[in-house]
Motif scaffolding. Structure first.
Motif, PDB file in Angstrom:
ATOM      1  N   ASP A   1       0.736  -1.135   0.048  1.00  0.00           N
ATOM      2  CA  ASP A   1       0.035  -0.160  -0.009  1.00  0.00           C
ATOM      3  C   ASP A   1       0.769   1.208   0.046  1.00  0.00           C
ATOM      4  O   ASP A   1       0.171   2.334   0.036  1.00  0.00           O
ATOM      5  CB  ASP A   1      -0.979   0.052   1.133  1.00  0.00           C
ATOM      6  N   LEU A   2       2.246   1.175  -0.176  1.00  0.00           N
ATOM      7  CA  LEU A   2       3.180   2.227  -0.273  1.00  0.00           C
ATOM      8  C   LEU A   2       3.087   3.225   0.835  1.00  0.00           C
ATOM      9  O   LEU A   2       2.958   4.511   0.482  1.00  0.00           O
ATOM     10  CB  LEU A   2       2.920   2.822  -1.588  1.00  0.00           C
ATOM     11  N   ASP A   3       2.854   2.690   2.173  1.00  0.00           N
ATOM     12  CA  ASP A   3       2.777   3.692   3.176  1.00  0.00           C
ATOM     13  C   ASP A   3       4.030   3.749   4.063  1.00  0.00           C
ATOM     14  O   ASP A   3       4.271   4.304   5.066  1.00  0.00           O
ATOM     15  CB  ASP A   3       1.576   3.267   4.038  1.00  0.00           C
ATOM     16  N   GLY A   4       5.079   2.999   3.512  1.00  0.00           N
ATOM     17  CA  GLY A   4       6.310   3.056   4.108  1.00  0.00           C
ATOM     18  C   GLY A   4       6.717   1.969   5.186  1.00  0.00           C
ATOM     19  O   GLY A   4       7.908   2.046   5.822  1.00  0.00           O
ATOM     20  N   ASP A   5       5.471   0.802   5.231  1.00  0.00           N
ATOM     21  CA  ASP A   5       6.216  -0.439   6.319  1.00  0.00           C
ATOM     22  C   ASP A   5       5.625  -1.526   5.691  1.00  0.00           C
ATOM     23  O   ASP A   5       4.964  -1.374   4.573  1.00  0.00           O
ATOM     24  CB  ASP A   5       5.422  -0.162   7.675  1.00  0.00           C
ATOM     25  N   LEU A   6       6.315  -2.453   5.951  1.00  0.00           N
ATOM     26  CA  LEU A   6       6.175  -3.666   5.078  1.00  0.00           C
ATOM     27  C   LEU A   6       4.967  -4.543   5.604  1.00  0.00           C
ATOM     28  O   LEU A   6       4.730  -4.815   6.892  1.00  0.00           O
ATOM     29  CB  LEU A   6       7.286  -4.897   5.406  1.00  0.00           C
ATOM     30  N   ASP A   7       4.288  -4.989   4.640  1.00  0.00           N
ATOM     31  CA  ASP A   7       2.947  -5.960   4.733  1.00  0.00           C
ATOM     32  C   ASP A   7       3.652  -7.322   4.811  1.00  0.00           C
ATOM     33  O   ASP A   7       4.434  -7.609   4.145  1.00  0.00           O
ATOM     34  CB  ASP A   7       1.879  -5.643   3.967  1.00  0.00           C
ATOM     35  N   LEU A   8       2.587  -8.380   5.013  1.00  0.00           N
ATOM     36  CA  LEU A   8       3.120  -9.831   4.800  1.00  0.00           C
ATOM     37  C   LEU A   8       1.743 -10.619   4.129  1.00  0.00           C
ATOM     38  O   LEU A   8       0.644 -10.444   4.632  1.00  0.00           O
ATOM     39  CB  LEU A   8       3.397 -10.333   6.148  1.00  0.00           C
ATOM     40  N   PHE A   9       2.346 -11.258   3.258  1.00  0.00           N
ATOM     41  CA  PHE A   9       1.404 -12.176   2.349  1.00  0.00           C
ATOM     42  C   PHE A   9       1.965 -13.610   2.925  1.00  0.00           C
ATOM     43  O   PHE A   9       2.947 -14.178   2.839  1.00  0.00           O
ATOM     44  CB  PHE A   9       1.278 -12.153   1.012  1.00  0.00           C
ATOM     45  N   ILE A  10       0.954 -14.386   3.413  1.00  0.00           N
ATOM     46  CA  ILE A  10       1.223 -15.907   3.744  1.00  0.00           C
ATOM     47  C   ILE A  10       0.217 -16.890   2.830  1.00  0.00           C
ATOM     48  O   ILE A  10      -0.901 -16.447   2.687  1.00  0.00           O
ATOM     49  CB  ILE A  10       1.032 -16.270   4.910  1.00  0.00           C
TER      50      ILE A  10
ATOM     51  N   GLN B   1      -4.589  -3.030  -7.343  1.00  0.00           N
ATOM     52  CA  GLN B   1      -5.560  -1.922  -7.993  1.00  0.00           C
ATOM     53  C   GLN B   1      -5.159  -0.501  -7.155  1.00  0.00           C
ATOM     54  O   GLN B   1      -6.041   0.498  -7.363  1.00  0.00           O
ATOM     55  CB  GLN B   1      -7.113  -2.591  -7.536  1.00  0.00           C
ATOM     56  N   GLN B   2      -4.209  -0.493  -6.219  1.00  0.00           N
ATOM     57  CA  GLN B   2      -3.955   0.635  -5.526  1.00  0.00           C
ATOM     58  C   GLN B   2      -4.914   1.201  -4.598  1.00  0.00           C
ATOM     59  O   GLN B   2      -4.848   2.346  -4.143  1.00  0.00           O
ATOM     60  CB  GLN B   2      -3.521   1.916  -6.636  1.00  0.00           C
ATOM     61  N   ASP B   3      -6.117   0.466  -4.331  1.00  0.00           N
ATOM     62  CA  ASP B   3      -6.870   0.968  -3.208  1.00  0.00           C
ATOM     63  C   ASP B   3      -7.259  -0.193  -2.215  1.00  0.00           C
ATOM     64  O   ASP B   3      -8.217  -0.094  -1.600  1.00  0.00           O
ATOM     65  CB  ASP B   3      -8.249   1.157  -3.956  1.00  0.00           C
ATOM     66  N   GLY B   4      -6.095  -1.074  -1.914  1.00  0.00           N
ATOM     67  CA  GLY B   4      -6.166  -2.073  -0.877  1.00  0.00           C
ATOM     68  C   GLY B   4      -7.237  -3.426  -1.431  1.00  0.00           C
ATOM     69  O   GLY B   4      -7.126  -4.177  -0.893  1.00  0.00           O
TER      70      GLY B   4
ATOM     71  N   ARG C   1       4.355   1.188  -9.741  1.00  0.00           N
ATOM     72  CA  ARG C   1       4.970   1.142  -8.383  1.00  0.00           C
ATOM     73  C   ARG C   1       4.321   0.137  -7.410  1.00  0.00           C
ATOM     74  O   ARG C   1       4.990  -0.107  -6.382  1.00  0.00           O
ATOM     75  CB  ARG C   1       4.631   2.639  -7.807  1.00  0.00           C
ATOM     76  N   TYR C   2       3.180  -0.063  -7.597  1.00  0.00           N
ATOM     77  CA  TYR C   2       2.134  -1.031  -6.536  1.00  0.00           C
ATOM     78  C   TYR C   2       2.623  -2.488  -6.680  1.00  0.00           C
ATOM     79  O   TYR C   2       2.563  -2.896  -7.831  1.00  0.00           O
ATOM     80  CB  TYR C   2       0.885  -0.679  -6.706  1.00  0.00           C
ATOM     81  N   PRO C   3       2.966  -3.079  -5.792  1.00  0.00           N
ATOM     82  CA  PRO C   3       3.498  -4.475  -5.824  1.00  0.00           C
ATOM     83  C   PRO C   3       2.310  -5.287  -6.335  1.00  0.00           C
ATOM     84  O   PRO C   3       1.293  -5.317  -5.650  1.00  0.00           O
ATOM     85  CB  PRO C   3       3.916  -4.921  -4.668  1.00  0.00           C
ATOM     86  N   ASP C   4       2.500  -6.253  -7.238  1.00  0.00           N
ATOM     87  CA  ASP C   4       1.593  -7.368  -7.669  1.00  0.00           C
ATOM     88  C   ASP C   4       1.839  -8.602  -7.049  1.00  0.00           C
ATOM     89  O   ASP C   4       2.999  -8.606  -6.472  1.00  0.00           O
ATOM     90  CB  ASP C   4       1.235  -7.412  -9.325  1.00  0.00           C
TER      91      ASP C   4
END
Length: 658
Positions: free
Chosen positions: A286-295, A364-367, A345-348
């Motif tokens: 979401d390009l907010d500066g912190d890392l998110d996690l997919f499992i 989709q750049q909107d979550g 720019r948005y990771p797929d």
């Protein structure tokens, strides 16, 4: 008796298995069972003999050459009884069964391997059953690598597991962390002594209670400058695989330089809904500066295991938003990697699914995410396991590689006997045109043999600026013994199989792979975590030392400020003049494939260039680009997002295994 013998064999009771399966074969022959049943019985007796010889030699008398094709020197069995009996059994299987039986083709392949272990190949293999390795690996001038794991102190002997190579204690030297899915064993951390060897620490690092873990992934999730570890558990066990994962926060080193890990899984909200898994990846989606996690989780007939997307709220708490995001998948997920496939720019998100079409979810750049798999043509191969994104042809756009995962050694070995690979058995070497379209170039690139990779990764072996890859092969079946495969990238157009010439053809089960310059001599060595699912498949991990190519290089460590501190997702472009030709090479900050963890330290092979004319760093979070000019080659540098200053990192050359 066959079931009992196979169970004994899995447990590592080879002598007992030989006796039980031998008695079973004799009873089957006396009962005049069908040729198929008789051949099946004899096949497993041959397998037990082969494994008995392997334990007596490769395990109990292990040498750096053990189990590496072509077998020679210390790799040949000094105790030949097991392999000799295996040869006899497999030869008789080929007389009993017909080519329409899957066991026939596996027996044919294992007959050749058995002969190789005792120096009886090719002379003692009938010409009609003789494998032709030169069909896969032609003669090459590529220099041979040497397995120096034991000399360097990397003395693990375990089942399948994960591996991370990176700087875990903050001294800039690369360390090694390995896990095993054995639920009675904890991960082992090997700290770099800076003298070519590693010291084993476990209790001192707070790891002794972290039991099991088929895979490991790493990132600095809390932006404190220390790399944290995620341990993944429960894979392949279906409804019995509800084993909790663990997020281990790295609190930094103590006075002795040993990193201190704390389990913060519950504290950060990752302790909900435990599902079987062995794949995960970090990204700032979401390009907010912190890392998110997919499992990525494994849905089967006995368990619905939706995938999980955990959004980092910036306050060190994760919330599962997978349902709202639309990426539950609901399939048997075996590999997951993030990558900006469309350049927005948005990771797929790319997923491989076992026995079902793979999936690609566009951000989709909107979550939310949209399934664009069919549109991009990335659904194949339908039988897959690991995957990765990379720039294989240096055109600045991310490509997707999804290896075919063969179900048995008979199919994998068939190519060595002259069989042609069918399209459904090709890997997915999906090249991006740069405009959002992909084409599978596997056949034109020479990637035409069926593979069986579990772990894998990529890196530039000869510093020519083109990314090569290594496939750690095998699966849970005890008869699935095939060499690990190394492919050298030839100018982005094709790949040369250098497995045998380069000394990479390890026969043991290969899992997590990492490319890293562990001795700081300017080339990438390869660490391979080895071992299978059952006790009989325990094995020593391997470290292949790169003898060097004479080409130049540059290694870059990025430090984010507004972006995630470990810079995951950042894109780099190096432009240089190599032999009079201006070239550009692109790299992304990531750990490589879905089953293997390279350092989060991009590596550029520069060919004959002695400097980089321009290095561009594009930060996803801000969309800003930094540019650095005239960087000398053959150094490791640190670059900060908020500073336009090049900071050299002084690393001493430490020859491995001294």
């Amino acid at each position: 008796m066959q079931s009992l013998g196979i169970a004994q064999l899995k447990l590592g009771l080879e002598k007992e298995a030989v006796k039980t399966l031998g008695q079973g074969f004799q009873k089957a022959r006396q009962a005049k069972v069908s040729p198929k049943q008789l051949g099946e019985s004899l096949f497993f007796l041959g397998l037990a003999y082969l494994r008995y010889g392997e334990t007596q030699n490769c395990c109990q008398q292990h040498s750096p050459e053990s189990c590496i094709l072509p077998l020679k020197g210390g790799g040949l069995h000094s105790k030949p009884e097991g392999s000799r009996n295996a040869m006899t059994a497999f030869a008789r299987v080929l007389q009993i069964l017909t080519p329409d039986s899957p066991r026939y083709h596996s027996a044919r392949w294992l007959l050749n391997l058995s002969a190789m272990t005792v120096g009886a190949y090719p002379d003692m293999v009938p010409p009609e059953h003789r494998a032709l390795p030169e069909r896969v690996t032609k003669s090459s001038t590529f220099p041979a690598f040497t397995n120096i794991a034991l000399k360097s102190g990397l003395t693990t002997f375990s089942l399948a597991g994960g591996a991370i190579v990176d700087d875990l204690n903050g001294d800039d030297y690369l360390d090694v962390l390995v896990s095993t899915w054995n639920t009675s064993k904890a991960p082992t951390l090997f700290l770099n002594r800076r003298d070519g060897t590693f010291r084993r620490v476990q209790e001192e690092a707070g790891l002794t209670h972290q039991l099991g873990g088929l895979n490991l992934v790493h990132a600095d999730y809390n932006n404190d400058g220390h790399l944290d570890i995620l341990v993944l558990r429960g894979a392949w066990l279906a409804d019995k695989g509800r084993h909790p994962n663990s997020l281990l926060r790295n609190n930094g080193p103590n006075a002795d330089g040993i990193p201190q890990f704390t389990d913060v899984t519950a504290e950060v909200g990752l302790n909900q809904n435990h599902y079987p898994t062995q794949t995960a990846d970090w990204a700032d989606y979401d390009l907010d500066g912190d890392l998110d996690l997919f499992i990525g989780n494994e849905t089967t007939a006995t368990i619905q295991a939706p995938c999980q997307l955990y959004r980092n709220d910036g306050e060190l708490f994760f919330t599962d938003v997978s349902k709202a995001a639309g990426i539950a998948n609901g399939r048997f997920t075996k590999g997951a990697v993030w990558g900006d496939l469309d350049g927005d720019r948005y990771p797929d998100l790319c997923l491989s699914n076992m026995d079902e079409p793979n999936r690609v979810y566009r951000n989709q750049q909107d979550g939310t995410f949209r399934d664009v798999t069919k549109t991009l043509g990335l659904d194949q191969p339908s039988r897959s396991f690991p995957l990765w994104v990379w720039d294989a042809d240096n055109n600045g756009a991310l490509d997707v590689f999804i290896p075919f995962f063969s179900p048995d050694a008979g199919l994998t070995g068939s190519y060595y006997f002259g069989f042609k690979t069918r399209d459904e058995h090709l890997s997915g070497h999906h090249l991006s045109s740069g405009n959002g379209q992909f084409k599978n170039a596997a056949r034109s690139a020479g990637l035409v043999l069926p593979t069986m990779p579990m772990g894998c990764n990529f890196g530039d072996l000869n510093n020519d600026g083109w990314l090569d890859f290594y496939l750690g092969t095998g699966n849970t079946g005890l008869s699935n013994i095939t060499p690990i495969l190394m492919f050298l990238n030839r100018d982005g157009k094709s790949f040369e199989n250098i497995t045998l010439g380069g000394g990479f053809g390890h026969l043991q089960k290969g899992h997590s792979i990492a490319f890293a310059d562990l001795d700081n001599d300017g080339d990438l060595d390869i660490f391979a975590q080895m071992g299978g699912a059952f006790p009989v498949d325990k094995y020593y991990d391997a470290l292949f030392e790169n003898p060097g190519s004479g080409n130049h290089w540059l290694s870059v460590k990025l430090v984010g400020k507004t972006s995630p501190r470990c810079a995951i997702g950042a894109r780099l472009k190096a432009t240089f003049v190599d032999n009079g030709k201006t070239r550009s090479v692109y790299r992304w900050v990531d750990s490589g494939s879905s089953f293997g963890s390279n350092p989060l330290r991009p590596w550029f092979g520069l060919g004959k260039a002695t400097k980089v004319q321009s290095l561009e760093v594009f930060w996803l979070t801000t969309g800003k680009t930094q540019r650095f000019q005239n960087l000398k080659a053959d150094q490791t540098i640190r670059l900060h997002e908020d500073k336009d200053v090049v900071e050299p990192i002084a690393l001493n050359h430490t020859p491995l295994g001294l």
